[in-house]
Design an enzyme around this catalytic site. Structure first.
Site, short mmCIF file in Angstrom:
data_model
loop_
_atom_site.label_atom_id
_atom_site.label_comp_id
_atom_site.label_asym_id
_atom_site.label_seq_id
_atom_site.Cartn_x
_atom_site.Cartn_y
_atom_site.Cartn_z
N PRO A 94 0.85 -1.20 0.00
CA PRO A 94 0.00 0.00 0.00
C PRO A 94 0.88 1.24 0.00
O PRO A 94 1.77 1.37 0.85
CB PRO A 94 -0.80 -0.13 1.31
CG PRO A 94 0.02 -1.03 2.18
CD PRO A 94 0.77 -1.94 1.26
N CYS B 152 3.42 2.99 9.04
CA CYS B 152 3.66 4.28 8.41
C CYS B 152 4.20 5.29 9.43
O CYS B 152 3.61 5.47 10.50
CB CYS B 152 2.36 4.81 7.80
SG CYS B 152 2.56 6.39 6.95
N LYS C 172 0.37 -4.94 9.08
CA LYS C 172 1.66 -4.57 8.48
C LYS C 172 2.40 -3.72 9.50
O LYS C 172 1.85 -2.73 10.00
CB LYS C 172 1.48 -3.79 7.18
CG LYS C 172 2.79 -3.50 6.45
CD LYS C 172 2.54 -2.86 5.09
CE LYS C 172 3.84 -2.77 4.29
NZ LYS C 172 4.78 -1.78 4.85
N HIS D 105 7.94 -4.86 7.60
CA HIS D 105 8.92 -4.01 6.94
C HIS D 105 10.20 -4.11 7.77
O HIS D 105 10.22 -3.73 8.94
CB HIS D 105 8.42 -2.56 6.89
CG HIS D 105 9.30 -1.65 6.10
ND1 HIS D 105 8.81 -0.54 5.45
CD2 HIS D 105 10.63 -1.67 5.83
CE1 HIS D 105 9.81 0.09 4.84
NE2 HIS D 105 10.91 -0.59 5.07
N ASN E 142 9.06 -7.15 3.75
CA ASN E 142 8.94 -5.93 2.96
C ASN E 142 10.16 -5.06 3.24
O ASN E 142 10.72 -5.10 4.31
CB ASN E 142 7.63 -5.22 3.32
CG ASN E 142 7.50 -3.83 2.71
OD1 ASN E 142 7.24 -2.85 3.40
ND2 ASN E 142 7.68 -3.73 1.41
N GLY E 143 10.56 -4.29 2.23
CA GLY E 143 11.64 -3.33 2.43
C GLY E 143 12.85 -3.61 1.56
O GLY E 143 13.53 -4.62 1.75
N GLY E 144 13.12 -2.73 0.60
CA GLY E 144 14.35 -2.81 -0.18
C GLY E 144 14.41 -3.92 -1.20
O GLY E 144 15.48 -4.17 -1.78
N ARG F 31 8.07 0.34 -3.95
CA ARG F 31 8.46 1.29 -4.99
C ARG F 31 8.88 0.65 -6.30
O ARG F 31 8.57 1.14 -7.38
CB ARG F 31 9.57 2.20 -4.46
CG ARG F 31 9.07 3.25 -3.48
CD ARG F 31 10.22 3.94 -2.77
NE ARG F 31 10.87 3.04 -1.82
CZ ARG F 31 12.03 3.28 -1.23
NH1 ARG F 31 12.69 4.39 -1.52
NH2 ARG F 31 12.54 2.44 -0.36
#
Length: 336
Positions: free
Chosen positions: A20, A103, A142, A174, A214-216, A238
């Site tokens: 998201p 977030c 998340k 994350h 999640n992440g990178g 991204r």
């Protein structure tokens, strides 16, 4: 008729998901992504529970049935309000309700939700329990590995234990801390170091939970490596937005062992009727095509595609012909 996948199917789809992302993963973006992959789990932008419950902003739940499997991410910290918002989401047909505990922006901190909830695992557990009581679809979380000066080695397993006890069976982690003071949201996506090993250790410690990382992560090869090492799922943000073809076009055969890789040229042609419907309803072309700029990233003609689409889509009365004309700048797949 809306396809409403079973819990088992959703868990399977969660082998690969698109994160998201505020201002990015709106319904038009998700429609493009679904044409690239028929299997990957898609998430909405975060929708705050107060916007639905107090503000009555039900238009935030709009989506196309073709997006399934699709999850609604909620932001909030009041169990009763989140339960009501979750009920709205389930009634709208979403396949999963996800609670945002990751977030780091100032706006969500002021609302006492997002990553700041890592400091209140008992409250998160209450929220999860209330949401699960309110809906039949799966409720997931998340989160980050921790925030500020917290020690992730102690904080994360305690957090997971509480939400598991409350009934959460699937979590996306994350693999970075969030620094709530001193770093911008953008910096929080890059500066705190990644700790993939910790997430893998959490899977060993909580084998019954479905754990995604999640992440990178920027390629399907990296995603496959995490899956092969024992994690249940990989969420990509991204990279899936800026290079959607690289991440999603080959996902079905490579991650799910089904179907064939998708040619983004076909996706553009399939978007024509969708664009035409949007224009008839009073929408503008650029609201859709801004999510298509990266379709040909790395392919000959990609820059010309982006320029033609960016410049042409904003004009009054612009229609699908702008997409098709821009497509003429792109080399066929066999030549790429």
């Amino acid at each position: 008729m809306i396809n409403n996948p079973t819990k088992t199917n959703i868990s399977s789809s969660a082998r690969l998901s698109v994160a998201p992302m505020m201002d990015w993963t709106d319904r038009h973006c998700r429609y493009v992504h679904r044409l690239l992959s028929g299997q990957a789990l898609l998430y909405t932008e975060m929708v705050t529970a107060p916007a639905l419950v107090r503000g009555g902003a039900m238009h935030l739940l709009d989506y196309s049935p073709q997006e399934h499997p699709v999850a609604l991410q909620l932001g909030g910290s009041d169990p009763e309000e989140l339960a009501q918002a979750a009920r709205f989401g389930a009634d709208a047909g979403y396949d999963e309700i996800n609670l945002n505990c990751g977030c780091p922006s100032d706006r969500v901190q002021s609302g006492t939700f997002g990553a700041v909830l890592m400091k209140e695992p008992s409250r998160v557990a209450e929220c999860v329990a209330a949401m699960r009581e309110a809906v039949d679809v799966e409720v997931t979380v998340k989160c980050r590995i921790g925030v500020d000066e917290q020690d992730p080695e102690g904080v994360l397993p305690a957090f997971l234990e509480q939400i598991r006890t409350a009934g959460c069976e699937r979590v996306t982690i994350h693999a970075r801390k969030a620094w709530l003071q001193g770093l911008s949201p953008k910096e929080n996506r890059d500066i705190p170091p990644l700790d993939y090993d910790l997430v893998h250790r959490m899977k060993a410690a909580f084998p019954e939970m479905h754990i995604s990382i999640n992440g990178g992560i920027t390629s399907l090869d990296q995603a496959r490596a995490h899956l092969d090492a024992g994690l249940d799922g990989v969420m990509i943000g991204r990279a899936a937005y800026h290079q959607p073809t690289d991440i999603l076009a080959g996902a079905d055969p490579l991650i799910y062992a089904t179907g064939q890789a998708t040619d983004p040229i076909e996706v553009v042609h399939k978007m024509v009727p969708y664009v035409e419907r949007h224009l008839v309803e009073g929408g503008r072309l650029h609201q859709i095509t801004r999510h298509m700029l990266g379709l040909f990233a790395g392919r000959p003609g990609a820059r010309a595609w982006r320029r033609a689409l960016s410049e042409g889509a904003v004009h009054e009365g612009a229609g699908p012909e702008v997409m098709l004309q821009a497509l003429e700048r792109v080399a066929p797949l066999a030549e790429a």
